[in-house]
Design a protein around this motif. Structure first.
Motif, PDB file in Angstrom:
ATOM      1  N   VAL A 176       0.854  -1.189   0.000  1.00  0.00           N
ATOM      2  CA  VAL A 176       0.000   0.000   0.000  1.00  0.00           C
ATOM      3  C   VAL A 176       0.893   1.243   0.000  1.00  0.00           C
ATOM      4  O   VAL A 176       1.778   1.372   0.846  1.00  0.00           O
ATOM      5  N   PRO A 177       0.675   2.163  -0.959  1.00  0.00           N
ATOM      6  CA  PRO A 177       1.490   3.384  -1.019  1.00  0.00           C
ATOM      7  C   PRO A 177       1.310   4.272   0.218  1.00  0.00           C
ATOM      8  O   PRO A 177       0.293   4.183   0.919  1.00  0.00           O
ATOM      9  N   ALA A 178       2.291   5.156   0.437  1.00  0.00           N
ATOM     10  CA  ALA A 178       2.222   6.115   1.542  1.00  0.00           C
ATOM     11  C   ALA A 178       0.977   6.982   1.406  1.00  0.00           C
ATOM     12  O   ALA A 178       0.501   7.248   0.293  1.00  0.00           O
ATOM     13  N   SER A 179       0.427   7.400   2.528  1.00  0.00           N
ATOM     14  CA  SER A 179      -0.761   8.268   2.585  1.00  0.00           C
ATOM     15  C   SER A 179      -1.977   7.660   1.883  1.00  0.00           C
ATOM     16  O   SER A 179      -2.829   8.377   1.362  1.00  0.00           O
ATOM     17  N   THR A 180      -2.045   6.345   1.847  1.00  0.00           N
ATOM     18  CA  THR A 180      -3.123   5.636   1.155  1.00  0.00           C
ATOM     19  C   THR A 180      -3.587   4.465   2.018  1.00  0.00           C
ATOM     20  O   THR A 180      -2.810   3.909   2.784  1.00  0.00           O
ATOM     21  N   LYS A 181      -4.847   4.107   1.871  1.00  0.00           N
ATOM     22  CA  LYS A 181      -5.378   2.866   2.422  1.00  0.00           C
ATOM     23  C   LYS A 181      -5.851   2.035   1.244  1.00  0.00           C
ATOM     24  O   LYS A 181      -6.187   2.572   0.191  1.00  0.00           O
ATOM     25  N   ALA A 182      -5.873   0.733   1.418  1.00  0.00           N
ATOM     26  CA  ALA A 182      -6.396  -0.157   0.383  1.00  0.00           C
ATOM     27  C   ALA A 182      -7.507  -0.999   1.001  1.00  0.00           C
ATOM     28  O   ALA A 182      -7.413  -1.400   2.163  1.00  0.00           O
ATOM     29  N   ILE A 183      -8.541  -1.237   0.211  1.00  0.00           N
ATOM     30  CA  ILE A 183      -9.631  -2.107   0.643  1.00  0.00           C
ATOM     31  C   ILE A 183      -9.668  -3.277  -0.332  1.00  0.00           C
ATOM     32  O   ILE A 183      -9.930  -3.091  -1.518  1.00  0.00           O
ATOM     33  N   VAL A 184      -9.372  -4.461   0.178  1.00  0.00           N
ATOM     34  CA  VAL A 184      -9.403  -5.672  -0.640  1.00  0.00           C
ATOM     35  C   VAL A 184     -10.841  -6.173  -0.648  1.00  0.00           C
ATOM     36  O   VAL A 184     -11.429  -6.402   0.411  1.00  0.00           O
ATOM     37  N   THR A 185     -11.401  -6.329  -1.859  1.00  0.00           N
ATOM     38  CA  THR A 185     -12.808  -6.713  -1.962  1.00  0.00           C
ATOM     39  C   THR A 185     -13.030  -8.087  -2.585  1.00  0.00           C
ATOM     40  O   THR A 185     -14.067  -8.693  -2.342  1.00  0.00           O
ATOM     41  N   ASN A 186     -12.094  -8.548  -3.402  1.00  0.00           N
ATOM     42  CA  ASN A 186     -12.285  -9.820  -4.090  1.00  0.00           C
ATOM     43  C   ASN A 186     -10.976 -10.574  -4.233  1.00  0.00           C
ATOM     44  O   ASN A 186      -9.950  -9.980  -4.540  1.00  0.00           O
ATOM     45  N   VAL A 187     -11.052 -11.874  -4.049  1.00  0.00           N
ATOM     46  CA  VAL A 187      -9.951 -12.777  -4.369  1.00  0.00           C
ATOM     47  C   VAL A 187     -10.557 -13.905  -5.199  1.00  0.00           C
ATOM     48  O   VAL A 187     -11.512 -14.549  -4.767  1.00  0.00           O
ATOM     49  N   VAL A 188     -10.021 -14.101  -6.397  1.00  0.00           N
ATOM     50  CA  VAL A 188     -10.464 -15.195  -7.257  1.00  0.00           C
ATOM     51  C   VAL A 188      -9.237 -16.015  -7.609  1.00  0.00           C
ATOM     52  O   VAL A 188      -8.260 -15.484  -8.143  1.00  0.00           O
ATOM     53  N   LEU A 245     -13.693 -15.340  -3.199  1.00  0.00           N
ATOM     54  CA  LEU A 245     -13.840 -14.837  -1.835  1.00  0.00           C
ATOM     55  C   LEU A 245     -14.197 -13.362  -1.932  1.00  0.00           C
ATOM     56  O   LEU A 245     -13.455 -12.570  -2.506  1.00  0.00           O
ATOM     57  N   GLU A 246     -15.373 -13.015  -1.415  1.00  0.00           N
ATOM     58  CA  GLU A 246     -15.818 -11.627  -1.353  1.00  0.00           C
ATOM     59  C   GLU A 246     -15.573 -11.145   0.070  1.00  0.00           C
ATOM     60  O   GLU A 246     -15.976 -11.806   1.026  1.00  0.00           O
ATOM     61  N   LEU A 247     -14.921 -10.004   0.224  1.00  0.00           N
ATOM     62  CA  LEU A 247     -14.598  -9.497   1.547  1.00  0.00           C
ATOM     63  C   LEU A 247     -14.476  -7.982   1.503  1.00  0.00           C
ATOM     64  O   LEU A 247     -14.573  -7.374   0.441  1.00  0.00           O
ATOM     65  N   ALA A 248     -14.240  -7.367   2.622  1.00  0.00           N
ATOM     66  CA  ALA A 248     -13.995  -5.931   2.722  1.00  0.00           C
ATOM     67  C   ALA A 248     -12.967  -5.729   3.828  1.00  0.00           C
ATOM     68  O   ALA A 248     -13.326  -5.468   4.966  1.00  0.00           O
ATOM     69  N   GLN A 249     -11.701  -5.879   3.470  1.00  0.00           N
ATOM     70  CA  GLN A 249     -10.615  -5.774   4.441  1.00  0.00           C
ATOM     71  C   GLN A 249      -9.756  -4.557   4.130  1.00  0.00           C
ATOM     72  O   GLN A 249      -9.224  -4.422   3.029  1.00  0.00           O
ATOM     73  N   VAL A 250      -9.616  -3.667   5.116  1.00  0.00           N
ATOM     74  CA  VAL A 250      -8.821  -2.452   4.958  1.00  0.00           C
ATOM     75  C   VAL A 250      -7.395  -2.739   5.412  1.00  0.00           C
ATOM     76  O   VAL A 250      -7.184  -3.333   6.474  1.00  0.00           O
ATOM     77  N   ILE A 251      -6.431  -2.321   4.593  1.00  0.00           N
ATOM     78  CA  ILE A 251      -5.027  -2.404   5.000  1.00  0.00           C
ATOM     79  C   ILE A 251      -4.415  -1.018   4.847  1.00  0.00           C
ATOM     80  O   ILE A 251      -4.731  -0.278   3.918  1.00  0.00           O
ATOM     81  N   GLU A 252      -3.558  -0.657   5.772  1.00  0.00           N
ATOM     82  CA  GLU A 252      -3.001   0.689   5.884  1.00  0.00           C
ATOM     83  C   GLU A 252      -1.748   0.868   5.031  1.00  0.00           C
ATOM     84  O   GLU A 252      -1.158  -0.106   4.560  1.00  0.00           O
ATOM     85  N   ALA A 253      -1.325   2.114   4.881  1.00  0.00           N
ATOM     86  CA  ALA A 253      -0.103   2.444   4.143  1.00  0.00           C
ATOM     87  C   ALA A 253       1.067   1.610   4.660  1.00  0.00           C
ATOM     88  O   ALA A 253       1.232   1.430   5.868  1.00  0.00           O
ATOM     89  N   GLY A 254       1.835   1.060   3.738  1.00  0.00           N
ATOM     90  CA  GLY A 254       2.983   0.227   4.091  1.00  0.00           C
ATOM     91  C   GLY A 254       2.647  -1.238   4.282  1.00  0.00           C
ATOM     92  O   GLY A 254       3.546  -2.075   4.327  1.00  0.00           O
TER      93      GLY A 254
END
Length: 100
Positions: A23-35, A69-78
């Motif tokens: 995850v880039p600096a100053s950004t959050k990522a939300i993972v929504t799908n894994v196939v 896999l449908e999900l909503a997982q937030v991961i932080e910068a870095g």
């Protein structure tokens, strides 16, 4: 806040646990799908970790099978996404959004 749809990783599953996205600096990522798909003729394994925590831990995929896999997982910068598989024929697509 800007949100950008993102393919975090699309490709084959390496034999060793490999970081495929950070995850880039100053950004959050939300993972929504894994196939994950296994076009091979024998079963395959898939491991997916978010920031070193398993969301799929050596999960089996039948020959010619698909796992979604449908999900909503937030991961932080870095934070990272890493993948591993038990056969080179298996592949995975991980998608979601980046929030900056």
């Amino acid at each position: 806040m800007a949100t950008t749809p993102k393919a975090f990783y699309r490709g084959s599953l390496p034999a060793a646990q490999t970081t495929v996205y950070t995850v880039p600096a100053s950004t959050k990522a939300i993972v929504t799908n894994v196939v994950a798909t296994n076009p091979g003729t024998s079963s395959a394994l898939v491991t997916v970790k978010l920031d070193n925590h398993s969301i799929l831990a050596s999960v089996g995929i039948a020959a010619k099978g698909v796992l979604t896999l449908e999900l909503a997982q937030v991961i932080e910068a870095g934070s990272t996404i890493s993948v591993q598989g038990g056969t080179p024929a298996a592949s995975v697509h991980i998608s979601g959004v980046e929030v900056a």
